[in-house]
Design an enzyme around this catalytic site. Structure first.
Site, PDB file in Angstrom:
ATOM      1  N   HIS A 276      -5.896   6.624   2.298  1.00 23.42           N
ATOM      2  CA  HIS A 276      -5.926   7.935   2.980  1.00 23.42           C
ATOM      3  C   HIS A 276      -7.214   8.702   2.694  1.00 23.42           C
ATOM      4  O   HIS A 276      -7.323   9.884   3.050  1.00 23.42           O
ATOM      5  CB  HIS A 276      -4.719   8.784   2.574  1.00 23.42           C
ATOM      6  CG  HIS A 276      -3.427   8.291   3.162  1.00 23.42           C
ATOM      7  ND1 HIS A 276      -3.138   8.358   4.515  1.00 23.42           N
ATOM      8  CD2 HIS A 276      -2.347   7.697   2.588  1.00 23.42           C
ATOM      9  CE1 HIS A 276      -1.943   7.836   4.739  1.00 23.42           C
ATOM     10  NE2 HIS A 276      -1.436   7.428   3.589  1.00 23.42           N
TER      11      HIS A 276
ATOM     12  N   LYS B 269       6.039   5.365  -1.156  1.00 18.64           N
ATOM     13  CA  LYS B 269       6.996   6.013  -0.246  1.00 18.64           C
ATOM     14  C   LYS B 269       8.443   5.673  -0.605  1.00 18.64           C
ATOM     15  O   LYS B 269       9.365   6.349  -0.165  1.00 18.64           O
ATOM     16  CB  LYS B 269       6.709   5.608   1.200  1.00 18.64           C
ATOM     17  CG  LYS B 269       5.480   6.285   1.779  1.00 18.64           C
ATOM     18  CD  LYS B 269       5.301   5.933   3.239  1.00 18.64           C
ATOM     19  CE  LYS B 269       4.089   6.643   3.816  1.00 18.64           C
ATOM     20  NZ  LYS B 269       3.786   6.168   5.172  1.00 18.64           N
TER      21      LYS B 269
ATOM     22  N   HIS C 270       2.731  10.062  -2.276  1.00 16.52           N
ATOM     23  CA  HIS C 270       3.081   8.639  -2.227  1.00 16.52           C
ATOM     24  C   HIS C 270       1.889   7.769  -2.632  1.00 16.52           C
ATOM     25  O   HIS C 270       2.073   6.681  -3.176  1.00 16.52           O
ATOM     26  CB  HIS C 270       3.609   8.239  -0.844  1.00 16.52           C
ATOM     27  CG  HIS C 270       2.560   7.968   0.193  1.00 16.52           C
ATOM     28  ND1 HIS C 270       2.052   8.947   1.014  1.00 16.52           N
ATOM     29  CD2 HIS C 270       1.892   6.836   0.524  1.00 16.52           C
ATOM     30  CE1 HIS C 270       1.139   8.421   1.810  1.00 16.52           C
ATOM     31  NE2 HIS C 270       1.015   7.141   1.536  1.00 16.52           N
TER      32      HIS C 270
ATOM     33  N   HIS D  31       0.808  -1.236   0.000  1.00 14.42           N
ATOM     34  CA  HIS D  31       0.000   0.000   0.000  1.00 14.42           C
ATOM     35  C   HIS D  31       0.837   1.281   0.000  1.00 14.42           C
ATOM     36  O   HIS D  31       0.402   2.293  -0.520  1.00 14.42           O
ATOM     37  CB  HIS D  31      -0.993   0.011   1.171  1.00 14.42           C
ATOM     38  CG  HIS D  31      -0.426   0.444   2.480  1.00 14.42           C
ATOM     39  ND1 HIS D  31       0.390  -0.344   3.252  1.00 14.42           N
ATOM     40  CD2 HIS D  31      -0.543   1.614   3.164  1.00 14.42           C
ATOM     41  CE1 HIS D  31       0.738   0.307   4.343  1.00 14.42           C
ATOM     42  NE2 HIS D  31       0.185   1.505   4.320  1.00 14.42           N
ATOM     43  N   ASP D  32       2.025   1.235   0.591  1.00  4.09           N
ATOM     44  CA  ASP D  32       2.850   2.455   0.674  1.00  4.09           C
ATOM     45  C   ASP D  32       4.099   2.369  -0.192  1.00  4.09           C
ATOM     46  O   ASP D  32       5.080   3.078   0.082  1.00  4.09           O
ATOM     47  CB  ASP D  32       3.259   2.713   2.132  1.00  4.09           C
ATOM     48  CG  ASP D  32       2.255   3.592   2.871  1.00  4.09           C
ATOM     49  OD1 ASP D  32       1.447   4.279   2.220  1.00  4.09           O
ATOM     50  OD2 ASP D  32       2.286   3.581   4.118  1.00  4.09           O
TER      51      ASP D  32
ATOM     52  N   ASP E 221      -4.573   1.558   8.616  1.00  4.21           N
ATOM     53  CA  ASP E 221      -3.397   2.400   8.390  1.00  4.21           C
ATOM     54  C   ASP E 221      -3.221   3.392   9.543  1.00  4.21           C
ATOM     55  O   ASP E 221      -2.114   3.572  10.050  1.00  4.21           O
ATOM     56  CB  ASP E 221      -3.551   3.159   7.065  1.00  4.21           C
ATOM     57  CG  ASP E 221      -2.275   3.867   6.667  1.00  4.21           C
ATOM     58  OD1 ASP E 221      -1.250   3.177   6.462  1.00  4.21           O
ATOM     59  OD2 ASP E 221      -2.282   5.109   6.582  1.00  4.21           O
TER      60      ASP E 221
HETATM   61 FE   LIG Z   1       0.480   3.454   5.394  1.00  5.35          FE
HETATM   62 FE   LIG Z   2       0.070   5.852   3.005  1.00  5.51          FE
END
Ligand SMILES: [Fe+2]
Ligand SMILES: [Fe+2]
Length: 379
Positions: free
Chosen positions: A300, A249, A274, A245-246, A328
Site C-alpha cells: 500500500h 486482514k 492490516h 500479503h493480506d 493489488d
Molecule cells: Fe490486497
Molecule cells: Fe492490503
C-alpha cells in the site's frame, strides 16, 4: 531484479470480472422476508419472491447460487420447488427454512444433486450466512474439479492453506511460510502453462473474499514476474508473497473488513492496520523470505510517499513493492463486490495511469503489456 522485455502485446480483455453470488429468497411471510432481505442484501445479489410460482418462473432462466425458501411457501412448498427445479437447470444449492426440527437436506434426482441445509426458525442471521457460505464454497470446490489438473491443484491447495492460516492465526500460532510456499508451487506451474485466465476466473466461485483477492493478487503477481523473466524460487516468492500479503486482514474486525461502501474516519486506521498485522504475522513464523515480507508490508506504499503505513517513497521502494502496489490495486478494481461493479481491465489500467506520481508508470506499462499480450491469446 533484471527486467526483461515483455512478450508481444495485444488488446486488453474487458471480460475479467468477479461475480457476487446470486441468492433467491422465496418467502410468504412479510416480516421474515424483510429481515432476511436486510441481513443479506449487503453481501449478495438478492432477488426476493413472495410466492413459489414467480420463483419457479425466474428459475427457468436464472441459476442462482443459493435458493433460500420457507418450507410452507404457497402454493408449491419449498422442498417441492427445490426438487422440481433441481432437474433443469441444475439446482446449485438450497436452504430450506422450516418451523420443525430439521436435518441436513439433500435432494438427489437422476442427474442432478442439490446440496442443501435445513434451518429451523428462529435462527441467528450468522447461522444463515454460514450455511450460504458453506454451500457456495462446497460448489466452488466441486466446480474446480473440472479444471485442468495444475489449476485444480493450485486452487485446492491454496484454499486449504488459507483456511489453515486462518485457523493458525485464530489459535495464536505462527504462519508456516514453507507450507504456504509449497501450496503455491502448482501456481507457478499453472502460470508457466498459461492457466492464469482460468485461475483468475474460477477462484471467484469461492466466498472467502480475502482468499479470493489474495489468490488473484498471487496469480497476477506471478504472471507479472513471469512476464519480466523471473523463474524458479524467485517466482515462488512472488506467488507466496501474493497469497500472504493480506493475512493481516484475518485479524481485522469483520464489521470493518466486510463493510459495504466507505469506511468512517475512525474505521480507516483499523483497516490500514492490516498491513502492520501482516508483517507481524510473517515475522512470528520461521523461514519467511525477504521478498514476501516486502510484498506484505509495502503493497500500500506509493512512490510519491502518499501510501501507508510508512509513507515510503522513491528509492525506498524496490521493484517488488512497486509491482505489488500495481497488482493489488488492479486486482481490487477488477473485482465485483456487492456494492461496486467490476471495472474492465482497460478502465483499471486507465485509473492506474492517472495515478501518475504514486505508481511506477514504467512497471505499469510493462504489466499492461504482459496482461494485454495474454489477452490476445484469450485472457
Ligand atoms: Fe490486497
Ligand atoms: Fe492490503
Amino acid at each position: 531484479m533484471k527486467i526483461r522485455a515483455p512478450r508481444e502485446t495485444g488488446g486488453i480483455d474487458d471480460k475479467l470480472e468477479i461475480t457476487v453470488p446470486k441468492v433467491f429468497v422465496v418467502m410468504n411471510d412479510d416480516k421474515h422476508r424483510g429481515e432476511l432481505e436486510k441481513a443479506l442484501t449487503k453481501y449478495f445479489k438478492l432477488t426476493v419472491f413472495s410466492d413459489s410460482n414467480n420463483a419457479m418462473r425466474a428459475l427457468e432462466t436464472e441459476s442462482p447460487d443459493v435458493v433460500i425458501i420457507e418450507n410452507d411457501i404457497k402454493p408449491l412448498g419449498g422442498a417441492r420447488l427445490l426438487v422440481q427445479q433441481a432437474s433443469s437447470p441444475p439446482c446449485k444449492a438450497g436452504v430450506l427454512l422450516t418451523r420443525d426440527q430439521g436435518e441436513d437436506f439433500t435432494v438427489s434426482l437422476e442427474n442432478a444433486t442439490c446440496a442443501g441445509r435445513y434451518l429451523t426458525w428462529p435462527f441467528p442471521a450468522k447461522q444463515l450466512m454460514d450455511a450460504i457460505t458453506e454451500l457456495i464454497n462446497e460448489n466452488a470446490l466441486k466446480s474446480w474439479e473440472d479444471l485442468p489438473e495444475t489449476q485444480a491443484k493450485t486452487l485446492k491447495l491454496t484454499v486449504d492453506e488459507y483456511q489453515g492460516i486462518a485457523d493458525a492465526i485464530a489459535s495464536g500460532e505462527p504462519i508456516n511460510y514453507n507450507s504456504a510456499a509449497e501450496s503455491c508451487t502448482p501456481l507457478v506451474d499453472a502460470i508457466n502453462e498459461g492457466g492464469h485466465h482460468d485461475l483468475l476466473k474460477n477462484v471467484q466461485a469461492h466466498h472467502n473474499y480475502t482468499y479470493v483477492h489474495s489468490m488473484r493478487v498471487a496469480t497476477l503477481l506471478t504472471l507479472f514476474g513471469y512476464g519480466i523473466g523471473m523463474r524458479g524460487d524467485d517466482l515462488l516468492v512472488l506467488s507466496t508473497g501474493g497469497l500472504l500479503h493480506d493475512t493481516g486482514k484475518l485479524v481485522t474486525p469483520p464489521n470493518i473488513l466486510d463493510k459495504p461502501g466507505k469506511l468512517t474516519e475512525e474505521e480507516w486506521p483499523i483497516m490500514r492496520d492490516h498491513v502492520v498485522e501482516s508483517g507481524n504475522l510473517l515475522d512470528a513464523g520461521d523461514d519467511v523470505t525477504k521478498g514476501a515480507k516486502i510484498i506484505a508490508e509495502q503493497h500500500h506504499e506509493k512512490i510519491d510517499g502518499t501510501g501507508y503505513p510508512k509513507g515510503l517513497k522513491g528509492a525506498e521502494l524496490n521493484e517488488l513493492a512497486r509491482m505489488s502496489a500495481i497488482v493489488d490495486i488492479f486486482g481490487a478494481l477488477t473485482d465485483e463486490r456487492s456494492y461496486k461493479p467490476a471495472f474492465p481491465p482497460a478502465k483499471a489500467f486507465a485509473i492506474l495511469e492517472s495515478m501518475e506520481t504514486g505508481i511506477d508508470q514504467n512497471l505499469l506499462a510493462l504489466f499492461k503489456e504482459i496482461f494485454g499480450g495474454d489477452a490476445a491469446s484469450g485472457l
